[in-house]
Enzyme design. Structure first.
Site, mmCIF file in Angstrom:
data_model
loop_
_atom_site.group_PDB
_atom_site.id
_atom_site.type_symbol
_atom_site.label_atom_id
_atom_site.label_comp_id
_atom_site.label_asym_id
_atom_site.label_seq_id
_atom_site.Cartn_x
_atom_site.Cartn_y
_atom_site.Cartn_z
ATOM 1 N N LYS A 10 0.815 -1.223 0.000
ATOM 2 C CA LYS A 10 0.000 0.000 0.000
ATOM 3 C C LYS A 10 0.856 1.283 0.000
ATOM 4 O O LYS A 10 2.077 1.233 0.260
ATOM 5 C CB LYS A 10 -0.926 -0.035 1.208
ATOM 6 C CG LYS A 10 -1.939 -1.183 1.147
ATOM 7 C CD LYS A 10 -2.937 -1.101 2.295
ATOM 8 C CE LYS A 10 -3.946 -2.226 2.218
ATOM 9 N NZ LYS A 10 -5.021 -2.071 3.237
ATOM 10 N N TYR A 50 -12.368 -1.742 -3.947
ATOM 11 C CA TYR A 50 -12.913 -1.958 -2.596
ATOM 12 C C TYR A 50 -14.447 -1.867 -2.560
ATOM 13 O O TYR A 50 -15.013 -1.600 -1.490
ATOM 14 C CB TYR A 50 -12.308 -0.959 -1.613
ATOM 15 C CG TYR A 50 -10.927 -1.357 -1.112
ATOM 16 C CD1 TYR A 50 -10.751 -2.500 -0.317
ATOM 17 C CD2 TYR A 50 -9.801 -0.586 -1.400
ATOM 18 C CE1 TYR A 50 -9.490 -2.861 0.157
ATOM 19 C CE2 TYR A 50 -8.539 -0.945 -0.929
ATOM 20 C CZ TYR A 50 -8.402 -2.080 -0.146
ATOM 21 O OH TYR A 50 -7.163 -2.444 0.344
ATOM 22 N N PHE A 58 -15.566 3.549 6.812
ATOM 23 C CA PHE A 58 -14.195 3.928 6.446
ATOM 24 C C PHE A 58 -13.957 3.945 4.933
ATOM 25 O O PHE A 58 -12.834 4.181 4.486
ATOM 26 C CB PHE A 58 -13.175 2.995 7.136
ATOM 27 C CG PHE A 58 -13.379 1.516 6.890
ATOM 28 C CD1 PHE A 58 -12.925 0.911 5.725
ATOM 29 C CD2 PHE A 58 -14.007 0.721 7.844
ATOM 30 C CE1 PHE A 58 -13.095 -0.455 5.495
ATOM 31 C CE2 PHE A 58 -14.189 -0.652 7.627
ATOM 32 C CZ PHE A 58 -13.728 -1.237 6.447
ATOM 33 N N ARG A 86 -2.101 -14.431 4.287
ATOM 34 C CA ARG A 86 -2.813 -13.745 5.382
ATOM 35 C C ARG A 86 -2.057 -13.915 6.695
ATOM 36 O O ARG A 86 -2.006 -13.016 7.519
ATOM 37 C CB ARG A 86 -4.257 -14.261 5.495
ATOM 38 C CG ARG A 86 -5.079 -13.843 4.288
ATOM 39 C CD ARG A 86 -6.521 -14.250 4.412
ATOM 40 N NE ARG A 86 -7.231 -13.474 5.416
ATOM 41 C CZ ARG A 86 -7.620 -12.221 5.251
ATOM 42 N NH1 ARG A 86 -7.371 -11.574 4.138
ATOM 43 N NH2 ARG A 86 -8.281 -11.584 6.200
ATOM 44 N N THR A 92 -5.384 -7.287 10.568
ATOM 45 C CA THR A 92 -5.684 -6.020 9.886
ATOM 46 C C THR A 92 -5.231 -4.825 10.722
ATOM 47 O O THR A 92 -4.615 -3.886 10.213
ATOM 48 C CB THR A 92 -7.213 -5.914 9.631
ATOM 49 O OG1 THR A 92 -7.622 -7.069 8.913
ATOM 50 C CG2 THR A 92 -7.566 -4.671 8.840
ATOM 51 N N ARG A 103 2.653 -6.683 9.021
ATOM 52 C CA ARG A 103 1.974 -5.534 9.649
ATOM 53 C C ARG A 103 2.568 -5.191 11.007
ATOM 54 O O ARG A 103 2.625 -4.020 11.387
ATOM 55 C CB ARG A 103 0.474 -5.812 9.731
ATOM 56 C CG ARG A 103 -0.194 -5.667 8.352
ATOM 57 C CD ARG A 103 -1.597 -6.161 8.365
ATOM 58 N NE ARG A 103 -2.340 -5.879 7.137
ATOM 59 C CZ ARG A 103 -3.398 -6.565 6.743
ATOM 60 N NH1 ARG A 103 -3.839 -7.575 7.471
ATOM 61 N NH2 ARG A 103 -4.016 -6.247 5.624
ATOM 62 N N ASN A 113 -2.145 0.105 6.746
ATOM 63 C CA ASN A 113 -1.638 -1.165 7.287
ATOM 64 C C ASN A 113 -0.716 -1.904 6.303
ATOM 65 O O ASN A 113 -0.586 -3.119 6.348
ATOM 66 C CB ASN A 113 -2.786 -2.032 7.805
ATOM 67 C CG ASN A 113 -3.754 -2.441 6.720
ATOM 68 O OD1 ASN A 113 -3.626 -2.015 5.575
ATOM 69 N ND2 ASN A 113 -4.723 -3.283 7.054
ATOM 70 N N HIS A 116 -2.248 -5.503 1.533
ATOM 71 C CA HIS A 116 -3.563 -6.139 1.356
ATOM 72 C C HIS A 116 -3.348 -7.527 0.789
ATOM 73 O O HIS A 116 -2.452 -7.725 -0.037
ATOM 74 C CB HIS A 116 -4.437 -5.336 0.377
ATOM 75 C CG HIS A 116 -5.648 -6.091 -0.073
ATOM 76 N ND1 HIS A 116 -6.805 -6.124 0.665
ATOM 77 C CD2 HIS A 116 -5.863 -6.900 -1.147
ATOM 78 C CE1 HIS A 116 -7.683 -6.912 0.047
ATOM 79 N NE2 HIS A 116 -7.130 -7.390 -1.058
ATOM 80 N N GLU A 127 -9.997 -10.273 -7.603
ATOM 81 C CA GLU A 127 -8.977 -9.247 -7.368
ATOM 82 C C GLU A 127 -7.794 -9.381 -8.336
ATOM 83 O O GLU A 127 -7.266 -8.379 -8.820
ATOM 84 C CB GLU A 127 -8.492 -9.323 -5.924
ATOM 85 C CG GLU A 127 -9.575 -8.875 -4.940
ATOM 86 C CD GLU A 127 -9.112 -8.890 -3.489
ATOM 87 O OE1 GLU A 127 -9.940 -8.569 -2.639
ATOM 88 O OE2 GLU A 127 -7.941 -9.211 -3.210
HETATM 89 P P1 CMP Z 1 -7.504 -4.509 3.661
HETATM 90 O O1 CMP Z 1 -7.043 -5.866 3.999
HETATM 91 O O2 CMP Z 1 -6.949 -3.864 2.442
HETATM 92 O O3 CMP Z 1 -9.120 -4.504 3.544
HETATM 93 C C1 CMP Z 1 -9.902 -3.358 3.801
HETATM 94 C C2 CMP Z 1 -9.113 -2.216 4.346
HETATM 95 O O4 CMP Z 1 -9.858 -1.191 4.979
HETATM 96 C C3 CMP Z 1 -8.191 -2.714 5.444
HETATM 97 O O5 CMP Z 1 -7.185 -3.522 4.908
HETATM 98 C C4 CMP Z 1 -7.735 -1.398 6.061
HETATM 99 O O6 CMP Z 1 -6.700 -0.786 5.313
HETATM 100 C C5 CMP Z 1 -8.975 -0.518 5.889
HETATM 101 N N1 CMP Z 1 -9.679 -0.225 7.138
HETATM 102 C C6 CMP Z 1 -9.798 0.994 7.686
HETATM 103 N N2 CMP Z 1 -10.523 0.960 8.802
HETATM 104 C C7 CMP Z 1 -10.892 -0.318 8.986
HETATM 105 C C8 CMP Z 1 -11.664 -0.991 9.972
HETATM 106 N N3 CMP Z 1 -12.195 -0.340 11.010
HETATM 107 N N4 CMP Z 1 -11.827 -2.321 9.846
HETATM 108 C C9 CMP Z 1 -11.288 -2.988 8.792
HETATM 109 N N5 CMP Z 1 -10.546 -2.398 7.813
HETATM 110 C C10 CMP Z 1 -10.352 -1.076 7.909
#
Ligand code: CMP
Length: 139
Positions: A10, A50, A58, A86, A92, A103, A113, A116, A127
């Site tokens: 990212k 997304y 968010f 993962r 996350t 992470r 974070n 992805h 994807e």
């Molecule tokens: P990702 O695995 O890319 O999938 C969705 C993304 O939303 C997640 O990583 C984070 O970068 C972002 N995000 C921001 N806020 C939240 C939240 N509260 N819960 C989950 N994902 C979030």
């Protein structure tokens, strides 16, 4: 079972020159990079990627952030690649990420974070196809 999964390094990680360090962790875990490129997503492209999260509070912040700078997108292949990736990404929210994960090492917060990864075989397929054609993946 051999699987493919989509990885995105990212904007927060690319801005800190962490692509190499993160790809090293991916490769050391035994995952094979079968396609890779750097792209700067438009807001519309980030919103498309997304789309499953469009009802989440968010969503606007996430898609603004994901289109704020370049990302490195890759397709990873290997035995159980989806779960394996993962696991090495970690939770996350980096506050909950285990020691030794990407992470834990690099993520700044729950949004920034650093990486992805696809969460299931169906999402992995969608994807991967969002970013790569068949011709762009080595077979
Ligand atoms: P990702 O695995 O890319 O999938 C969705 C993304 O939303 C997640 O990583 C984070 O970068 C972002 N995000 C921001 N806020 C939240 C939240 N509260 N819960 C989950 N994902 C979030």
């Amino acid at each position: 079972m051999t699987q493919r999964t989509l990885s995105i390094i990212k904007p927060d990680a690319v801005a800190r020159n962490l692509e190499g360090a993160i790809l090293k962790m991916i490769q050391e875990a035994g995952l094979k990079i079968i396609a890779i490129k750097m792209v700067h997503l438009s807001l519309e492209e980030a919103r498309g990627f997304y789309a499953v999260h469009q009802q989440r509070p968010f969503f606007d912040s996430l898609t603004g952030y994901m289109s704020s700078g370049p990302v490195v997108v890759s397709v990873l292949e290997g035995e159980g690649a989806i779960d394996k990736y993962r696991k090495i990404m970690g939770a996350t929210n980096p506050e909950n990420a285990e020691q030794g994960t990407i992470r834990k090492a690099y993520a700044l917060d729950i949004e920034k974070n650093s990486v992805h990864g696809s969460d299931a075989p169906e999402t992995a397929e969608t994807e991967v196809a969002y970013f790569f054609s068949r011709l762009e993946m080595v077979r």
